[in-house]
Design an enzyme around this catalytic site. Structure first.
Site, PDB file in Angstrom:
ATOM      1  N   GLU A  51       0.825  -1.216   0.000  1.00  0.00           N
ATOM      2  CA  GLU A  51       0.000   0.000   0.000  1.00  0.00           C
ATOM      3  C   GLU A  51       0.859   1.265   0.000  1.00  0.00           C
ATOM      4  O   GLU A  51       0.471   2.291  -0.555  1.00  0.00           O
ATOM      5  CB  GLU A  51      -0.950   0.028   1.198  1.00  0.00           C
ATOM      6  CG  GLU A  51      -2.125  -0.943   1.080  1.00  0.00           C
ATOM      7  CD  GLU A  51      -1.807  -2.306   1.680  1.00  0.00           C
ATOM      8  OE1 GLU A  51      -0.624  -2.554   2.029  1.00  0.00           O
ATOM      9  OE2 GLU A  51      -2.730  -3.136   1.786  1.00  0.00           O
ATOM     10  N   PHE A 113     -11.829  -6.900  14.092  1.00  0.00           N
ATOM     11  CA  PHE A 113     -10.719  -7.348  13.256  1.00  0.00           C
ATOM     12  C   PHE A 113     -10.409  -6.302  12.173  1.00  0.00           C
ATOM     13  O   PHE A 113     -11.290  -5.871  11.442  1.00  0.00           O
ATOM     14  CB  PHE A 113     -11.065  -8.691  12.601  1.00  0.00           C
ATOM     15  CG  PHE A 113      -9.982  -9.194  11.684  1.00  0.00           C
ATOM     16  CD1 PHE A 113      -8.731  -9.529  12.186  1.00  0.00           C
ATOM     17  CD2 PHE A 113     -10.201  -9.301  10.313  1.00  0.00           C
ATOM     18  CE1 PHE A 113      -7.724  -9.968  11.346  1.00  0.00           C
ATOM     19  CE2 PHE A 113      -9.202  -9.744   9.468  1.00  0.00           C
ATOM     20  CZ  PHE A 113      -7.952 -10.080   9.980  1.00  0.00           C
ATOM     21  N   GLN A 114      -9.165  -5.896  12.127  1.00  0.00           N
ATOM     22  CA  GLN A 114      -8.680  -4.912  11.157  1.00  0.00           C
ATOM     23  C   GLN A 114      -9.411  -3.568  11.247  1.00  0.00           C
ATOM     24  O   GLN A 114      -9.539  -2.850  10.257  1.00  0.00           O
ATOM     25  CB  GLN A 114      -8.710  -5.456   9.724  1.00  0.00           C
ATOM     26  CG  GLN A 114      -7.757  -6.644   9.577  1.00  0.00           C
ATOM     27  CD  GLN A 114      -7.464  -7.020   8.152  1.00  0.00           C
ATOM     28  OE1 GLN A 114      -8.288  -6.823   7.249  1.00  0.00           O
ATOM     29  NE2 GLN A 114      -6.286  -7.572   7.920  1.00  0.00           N
ATOM     30  N   MET A 464      24.037   9.335   2.765  1.00  0.00           N
ATOM     31  CA  MET A 464      23.759  10.660   3.314  1.00  0.00           C
ATOM     32  C   MET A 464      24.007  10.694   4.817  1.00  0.00           C
ATOM     33  O   MET A 464      24.535  11.671   5.344  1.00  0.00           O
ATOM     34  CB  MET A 464      22.321  11.047   3.000  1.00  0.00           C
ATOM     35  CG  MET A 464      22.007  12.473   3.279  1.00  0.00           C
ATOM     36  SD  MET A 464      23.143  13.558   2.428  1.00  0.00           S
ATOM     37  CE  MET A 464      22.011  14.374   1.330  1.00  0.00           C
TER      38      MET A 464
HETATM   39  C1  LIG Z   1      12.210   6.154   5.630  1.00  0.00           C
HETATM   40  C2  LIG Z   1      13.473   6.830   5.996  1.00  0.00           C
HETATM   41  N1  LIG Z   1      14.287   6.287   6.927  1.00  0.00           N
HETATM   42  C3  LIG Z   1      15.454   6.893   7.240  1.00  0.00           C
HETATM   43  C4  LIG Z   1      15.819   8.072   6.645  1.00  0.00           C
HETATM   44  C5  LIG Z   1      17.135   8.755   7.012  1.00  0.00           C
HETATM   45  N2  LIG Z   1      18.029   8.792   5.860  1.00  0.00           N
HETATM   46  C6  LIG Z   1      18.143   9.869   5.052  1.00  0.00           C
HETATM   47  S1  LIG Z   1      19.178   9.626   3.798  1.00  0.00           S
HETATM   48  C7  LIG Z   1      19.518   8.059   4.287  1.00  0.00           C
HETATM   49  C8  LIG Z   1      20.477   7.200   3.524  1.00  0.00           C
HETATM   50  C9  LIG Z   1      19.976   6.872   2.179  1.00  0.00           C
HETATM   51  O1  LIG Z   1      20.763   5.854   1.646  1.00  0.00           O
HETATM   52  P1  LIG Z   1      20.683   5.467   0.121  1.00  0.00           P
HETATM   53  O2  LIG Z   1      19.285   5.294  -0.301  1.00  0.00           O
HETATM   54  O3  LIG Z   1      21.589   4.324  -0.112  1.00  0.00           O
HETATM   55  O4  LIG Z   1      21.200   6.761  -0.606  1.00  0.00           O
HETATM   56  P2  LIG Z   1      22.624   7.456  -0.619  1.00  0.00           P
HETATM   57  O5  LIG Z   1      22.593   8.520   0.430  1.00  0.00           O
HETATM   58  O6  LIG Z   1      23.652   6.428  -0.316  1.00  0.00           O
HETATM   59  O7  LIG Z   1      22.719   8.023  -1.978  1.00  0.00           O
HETATM   60  C10 LIG Z   1      18.830   7.757   5.454  1.00  0.00           C
HETATM   61  C11 LIG Z   1      18.943   6.471   6.187  1.00  0.00           C
HETATM   62  C12 LIG Z   1      14.931   8.610   5.687  1.00  0.00           C
HETATM   63  N3  LIG Z   1      15.155   9.770   5.066  1.00  0.00           N
HETATM   64  N4  LIG Z   1      13.782   7.974   5.376  1.00  0.00           N
END
Ligand SMILES: Cc1ncc(C[n+]2csc(CCOP(=O)(O)OP(=O)(O)O)c2C)c(N)n1
Lengths: 556, 169
Positions: A51, A113-114, A464
């Site tokens: 979803e 339920f649900q 990041m």
């Molecule tokens: C759902 C969610 N969980 C955690 C984060 C925190 N967060 C921001 S950027 C990132 C890393 C993203 O990694 P990746 O998709 O491999 O991209 P990269 O930065 O390596 O290009 C995280 C964990 C987020 N923005 N969204």
């Protein structure tokens, strides 16, 4: 015409020109699905893997097309799975209609339920939501929900429909597609004052965002900039509204914005802010943010004015009307010394540019091959910022990215939705982390043969966050190293898509050309260095006189 | 801009869940409400919420525009001290004793309060007035021993012949 509630739902959607909806069935929406089968020729339903993917698809559909996106889910877990998708749309002001089933009205409140209180859960992340108690109210509620979602500052609206309300019958009469509530026209006094402030300004800077995209203000912004000799920059959400090639447009400003754009905004003596909300990612420390500049702020939403930043002139009105009147009201004026400064900033920015930086090469190569109307979709992370910085936007609404919520796992759903919204191929830039959250939707893309090219910027890390650890946590890489054994090429193939791999820019160009011209979904596993950084950077709460531009700017 | 208290009257649709929508917005946006009252109005379609809170001009502007964005909110108006009448009602129970009884009754007379219940151990008093008056009355009662008290929070109405519902936007 006496119809069941479920049939009324479907007929109302059709009557409101909804052609495509995304969703996932379950016990409390089975009646609606029953009707969807019956009306298959008039409304298309895309079954996603999850979803959340459906919600992001509805969102991507809306962003890409400018129309409303619709998602349908069952009660309980189906409804809660929508939450991140709804919140993402809310934070980026995307028009969305979410329809959920619920247990029968007599079962509500008994922890059946649900059963879940989805209107309660989504209260702070929707523009408004409804629970429909009577079948007679269904059609009008859906119409009103669509009107709310699309009017003023758009946003998601949820309609929760108990099962018995879907099963009971009521009279249905076809209605016209709803009319959007018109925005307030621009006030002449405000326009006059703005024109005066512009006349008094030596260094005007036009700063625009998602509101300008919604309004389609691009040409007017360019025209205004030409007439008053202004520089322009956008927030992350404003990208693609003005072509990257416009020499006045310095690109995205903000935390990871272009150096010239951020600097110019900082040096300006007048900021003309159009359809932006001065988010903390854009301003850094608000007390020091462009404190020397006069500020004009125009937005459809009055609550954005003076919320994050105090301005000198602000008005809640229709952006297009304001810009048209302002362009008429201002005198043409050249500001050569300001333009010379801008040119100097551009030159300085070029000095930091490393022509061998692989992520930049990859985004630029893709951008060169794609057509002007290709939607550039992203997940969240470094790859998102690289795409924002280096993709060359020509057509409007070609930038689709989760700005306000920064939702990893947005990309696949959104890219599928944007392909449906445009009937064109989308390109998704994702990371190995984000793709881990939404790769299930590759199955959806294959099933429906969605034209979609996925570029996994594979750095073996949650880049990041890792970058923040590099800068501010003494390189203590706690739980950000992935280096999973997943072979994305084989994974793509296993799911029925085309898979490619590349490690150099030449390999990338070669496979992207192929992947972009494939018929259905294709994926490129693009290997990049774990230590690549997104620069420039203004640390959270930082100031624009201290922009980190190079690795050597930080004490590693 | 000084922090001061202001009172806002809000007409909302008299429907299921509307109060939750309003208060949820306060929580989400971090508004700190001093008092909030809800009740019927001259029109069965609407309820009136009266909110008092302290804050600066910016807080006030934000609160009003955030309220106006809520779908069920029909009208929002600031009731300024000079244009409006503000009242609250308090029921307060104080200890009764032969030595204090006369003093309590004196205070009740001066403040135009009422004794609404009487027992050998306690007096229950009712007072209406603006916040300052009610506060002052509480100060007066403290030495006698307050057992329990409850205040309704502020209700406010504008002077003159208009209804705020009929005011132009
Ligand atoms: C759902 C969610 N969980 C955690 C984060 C925190 N967060 C921001 S950027 C990132 C890393 C993203 O990694 P990746 O998709 O491999 O991209 P990269 O930065 O390596 O290009 C995280 C964990 C987020 N923005 N969204």
């Amino acid at each position: 015409m006496r119809l069941s509630g479920a049939e009324i739902v479907v007929k109302t959607l059709i009557e409101q020109n909804i052609k495509t909806i995304f969703g996932y069935p379950g016990g409390t929406v089975i009646d609606i699905y029953d009707q969807l089968k019956k009306y298959e020729g008039q409304i298309e339903h895309i079954l996603t893997a999850h979803e959340q993917g459906a919600a992001h698809a509805a969102d991507g559909y809306a962003r890409a097309s400018g129309d409303i996106g619709v998602v349908l889910a069952t009660s309980g877990p189906g409804a809660t799975n929508l939450v991140t998708g709804i919140a993402t749309a809310y934070l980026d002001s995307v028009p969305m209609l979410a329809i959920t089933g619920n247990v029968g009205t007599t079962m509500i409140g008994r922890d059946s339920f649900q059963e879940i209180d989805i209107t309660g859960i989504t209260l702070p992340i929707t523009k408004h939501n409804f629970i429909v108690h009577r079948t007679e109210d269904l059609a009008d509620t859906i119409r009103e929900a669509i009107r709310i979602a699309k009017s003023g500052r758009p946003g998601p609206v949820l309609v929760d429909i108990p099962k018995d309300v879907q099963q009971k019958t009521a009279d249905y009469e076809k209605a016209e597609p709803v009319k959007i509530r018109p925005n307030r026209p621009a006030d002449d006094a405000v326009v006059a004052k703005a024109a005066k402030m512009i006349a008094d300004s030596g260094r005007p800077f036009i700063y625009f965002g998602g509101g300008a995209v919604r309004a389609g203000a691009g040409e007017l912004l360019e025209k205004l900039a030409d007439k008053i000799d202004a520089a322009m920059g956008s927030s992350l959400m404003g990208l693609s509204e003005v072509p990257t090639s416009n020499p006045r447009f310095l690109g995205m400003q903000g935390m990871h914005g272009h150096y010239a754009s951020s600097k110019a905004m900082h040096k300006a003596d007048l900021i003309i802010a159009i359809g932006v909300r001065f988010s903390d990612r854009a301003t850094g420390d608000t007390s020091k943010f462009s404190s020397g500049a006069q500020k004009i702020h125009i937005d459809v939403d009055a609550s954005e004015l003076n919320k994050n930043v105090e301005t000198n002139l602000s008005s809640a009105c229709d952006i297009i009307d304001f810009l048209k009147k302002l362009i008429d009201a201002v005198d043409e004026k050249k500001r050569p010394s300001w333009m010379a400064k801008i040119e100097k900033l551009k030159v300085q920015e070029k000095e930091f540019d490393d022509p061998d930086f692989l992520p930049e090469q990859v985004v630029k190569a893709a951008s060169n091959i794609t057509t002007a109307d290709t939607r550039c979709v992203t997940d969240v992370g470094q790859h998102q910022m690289w795409a924002a910085q280096f993709y060359e936007f020509t057509d409007k609404r070609t930038w689709i990215s989760s700005g306000g919520l920064g939702t990893m796992g947005f990309g696949m759903g959104a890219a599928i939705g944007s392909a449906y919204g445009t009937g064109k191929r989308s390109v998704l830039f994702t990371g190995d982390g984000s793709f881990g959250m939404d790769m299930n939707e590759l199955a959806t893309a294959v099933t429906y043969n969605v034209p979609l090219t996925i570029v996994v910027m594979n750095n073996g890390a949650l880049g990041m966050v890792r970058q923040l650890q590099t800068f501010f946590y003494k390189k203590n890489y706690s739980n950000t190293t992935l280096n999973r054994k997943t072979d994305f090429k084989l994974l793509a193939e296993a799911m029925g898509a085309k898979g490619y791999r590349a490690t150099t820019i030449d390999e990338f160009k070669d496979v992207f050309e192929k992947a972009y011209n494939d018929e259905g979904p294709s994926l490129i596993d693009m290997r990049i260095d774990t230590d690549d950084l997104v620069l420039p950077m203004v640390p959270g709460g930082g100031t624009y006189d201290k922009i980190i531009c190079e690795r050597s700017d930080i004490n590693e | 801009m000084s922090k001061n208290s202001f009172v806002i009257a809000v007409y909302v649709e008299n429907k299921y869940g509307v109060l939750t929508r309003v208060t949820s917005m306060f929580t989400r946006r971090g508004f700190n409400i001093d008092t909030l009252t809800v009740g019927e109005t001259e029109s069965p379609e609407y309820s009136r919420i009266t909110i008092s809170l302290s804050g600066d001009q910016t807080d006030r502007g934000q609160l009003i525009s955030q309220l106006k964005k809520l779908y069920n909110v029909k009208k929002v108006e600031v009731i300024t001290a000079d244009k409006g009448i503000r009242r609250e009602l308090m029921l307060i129970k104080v200890k009764n004793s032969p030595e204090n009884r006369a003093d309590i009754k004196d205070a009740v007379d001066v403040f135009k309060a009422k004794i609404v219940d009487y027992s050998a151990e306690a007096l229950c008093l009712e007072i209406t007035g603006d916040t300052n008056k009610v506060d002052a009355f509480i100060d007066n009662m403290k030495p006698f021993g307050i057992i329990e008290m409850c205040r309704t929070g502020i209700v406010a109405i504008e002077r003159g012949a208009d209804s705020i519902l009929s005011h132009e936007e």
